[in-house]
Write an enzyme that holds these catalytic residues in place. Structure first.
Site, PDB file in Angstrom:
ATOM      1  N   GLY A 136       0.792  -1.210   0.000  1.00 15.37           N
ATOM      2  CA  GLY A 136       0.000   0.000   0.000  1.00 15.37           C
ATOM      3  C   GLY A 136       0.829   1.268   0.000  1.00 15.37           C
ATOM      4  O   GLY A 136       0.464   2.270  -0.621  1.00 15.37           O
TER       5      GLY A 136
ATOM      6  N   GLN B  74      -7.443  -0.128   4.217  1.00 15.89           N
ATOM      7  CA  GLN B  74      -8.265  -0.672   5.294  1.00 15.89           C
ATOM      8  C   GLN B  74      -9.668  -1.053   4.838  1.00 15.89           C
ATOM      9  O   GLN B  74     -10.376  -1.766   5.550  1.00 15.89           O
ATOM     10  CB  GLN B  74      -8.370   0.345   6.436  1.00 15.89           C
ATOM     11  CG  GLN B  74      -7.080   0.556   7.205  1.00 15.89           C
ATOM     12  CD  GLN B  74      -6.670  -0.649   8.037  1.00 15.89           C
ATOM     13  OE1 GLN B  74      -7.501  -1.468   8.417  1.00 15.89           O
ATOM     14  NE2 GLN B  74      -5.385  -0.760   8.314  1.00 15.89           N
TER      15      GLN B  74
ATOM     16  N   CYS C 128       3.697   6.487  20.913  1.00 18.02           N
ATOM     17  CA  CYS C 128       4.804   6.266  21.849  1.00 18.02           C
ATOM     18  C   CYS C 128       5.584   5.002  21.522  1.00 18.02           C
ATOM     19  O   CYS C 128       6.786   4.925  21.758  1.00 18.02           O
ATOM     20  CB  CYS C 128       4.274   6.180  23.281  1.00 18.02           C
ATOM     21  SG  CYS C 128       3.602   7.734  23.892  1.00 18.02           S
TER      22      CYS C 128
END
Length: 391
Positions: free
Chosen positions: A76, A184, A330
């Protein structure tokens, strides 16, 4: 809390999916029997070529396209880069402006940012609290120098499904081609490129139970776009490099299976998704659902927990045998929260406390029960340790 690694619950299907056994079976002969290079002319090579073209036909049929408009890529990301940079390069004399949304995948955002360094102008459209792009905002953003509109079909983090057909119509009313990152969406929502007005579409096999490292770009005939990779004459001279025949065959088989009965498969997954959402919101206070409540992917659950940090949630769930994801970046060595969630209006501290659970065909009601039994305890424990928790 007891370690739950003896139990394994995979709820990160938006990240990748297990390759289906039927797909593996279809691929295996391409490694050992039909291993020829499709660019050669002898019988073994011709057999590989025929196998590859059969897969191309399956991809085309799945999205309502013609086989000659399907070009295989490494995934993709390459397809997105080709669509955006290729259209930009081919239309440089006509204009220098691109319209996209603020919640695109980085495979779209980063190519746009790279083009900005080359002198192109990019408008990053805002979204509402549910992550929806307003077609009227697209209309307002388009200028006489706009050469491409690129808006994803469905968001990878919050699952919101965009009004693709309406946005494409706005683009076409101004004579601008429309690209959608459908990575998706394939296998989750029906896609028909002609009916929806899509000129370029990116997809990736490993998101719908196919192999990693294989994708495709649909290019409508007549779309001005440059060749992305130079070298040999593969893919009708548009994308050089020896074709990954096993991966392409796997892509063809996977997309055939994924699009055969979308509504039927979604029915069971939606039931699990909705039960998961209800259970989380009813048992864990100070929690909100991210993304559109209705116009969302059948398998997507994205919630934000106040007073906790997403990475800690993931680590504790992993210790209990649950694989999930978070909207916080994170885990990729960044202190910045999800650009998708902040674009939807979440404060940074809430965006850092997000959790994404994405279901798949192998998930069961027992999996949902297990998550609902341990997640409240995980959040409660983290909140007791958090200095942000009131009191």
């Amino acid at each position: 809390m007891a370690d739950g690694r003896s139990r394994s619950v995979y709820m990160d299907h938006a990240a990748t999916t297990p390759t289906r056994p039927e797909v593996v079976e279809a691929m295996l002969p391409c490694f050992t029997e039909r291993f020829g290079n499709p660019s050669s002319i002898y019988a073994l090579a011709r057999e590989a070529q025929v196998t590859m073209e059969r897969a191309r036909g399956r991809v085309a049929e799945a999205i309502g396209a013609r086989p000659e408009n399907i070009f295989f890529t490494s995934g993709g990301t390459e397809a997105d880069n080709w669509a955006i940079k290729g259209v930009a390069a081919a239309n440089r004399k006509r204009g220098d402006h691109i319209v996209t949304s603020s919640i695109e995948h980085h495979a779209v955002l980063h190519p746009c940012q790279a083009l900005e360094k080359q002198g192109y102008r990019v408008t990053y459209l805002p979204v509402d609290e549910f992550g929806l792009v307003d077609p009227a905002a697209v209309e307002e953003a388009i200028t006489d120098k706009t050469i491409l509109v690129s808006v994803m079909a469905a968001n990878n983090e919050i699952g919101t499904i965009q009004p693709v057909a309406a946005i494409a119509k706005v683009a076409h009313d101004h004579g601008v081609p429309f690209h959608t990152d459908a990575v998706q969406a394939i296998g989750a929502v029906p896609i028909a490129v002609d009916a929806m007005g899509i000129d370029l579409l990116s997809l990736s096999a490993h998101k719908f139970y196919g192999p990693k490292g294989t994708g495709a770009l649909y290019i409508r005939r007549g779309t001005r776009i440059t060749t992305f990779m130079d070298g040999g004459a593969q893919e009708r001279g548009r994308r050089a490099g020896t074709e990954n025949v096993p991966g392409i065959v796997g892509l063809g088989k996977a997309i055939e299976l994924a699009t055969a009965d979308i509504e039927g498969r979604n029915r069971r997954i939606v039931e699990m998704r909705d039960r998961l959402i209800r259970g989380i919101l009813e048992t864990i206070p100070d929690t909100r659902l991210n993304g559109h409540p209705v116009e969302r992917l059948a398998n997507n659950v994205n919630v934000a927990f106040r007073y906790v940090e997403g990475e800690s949630i993931l680590l504790m769930l992993d210790a209990l045998g649950i694989a999930a994801s978070t909207g916080s970046a994170c885990t990729s060595a960044s202190l910045e929260p999800s650009h998708v969630l902040t674009a939807c209006g979440l404060p940074h501290e809430e965006a850092h406390g997000s959790l994404r659970l994405t279901l798949g065909h192998r998930n069961t009601d027992d999996d949902v029960d297990y998550v609902l039994s341990v997640l409240p305890r995980v959040i409660e424990r983290l909140r007791k340790m958090s200095p942000l928790t009131p009191g």
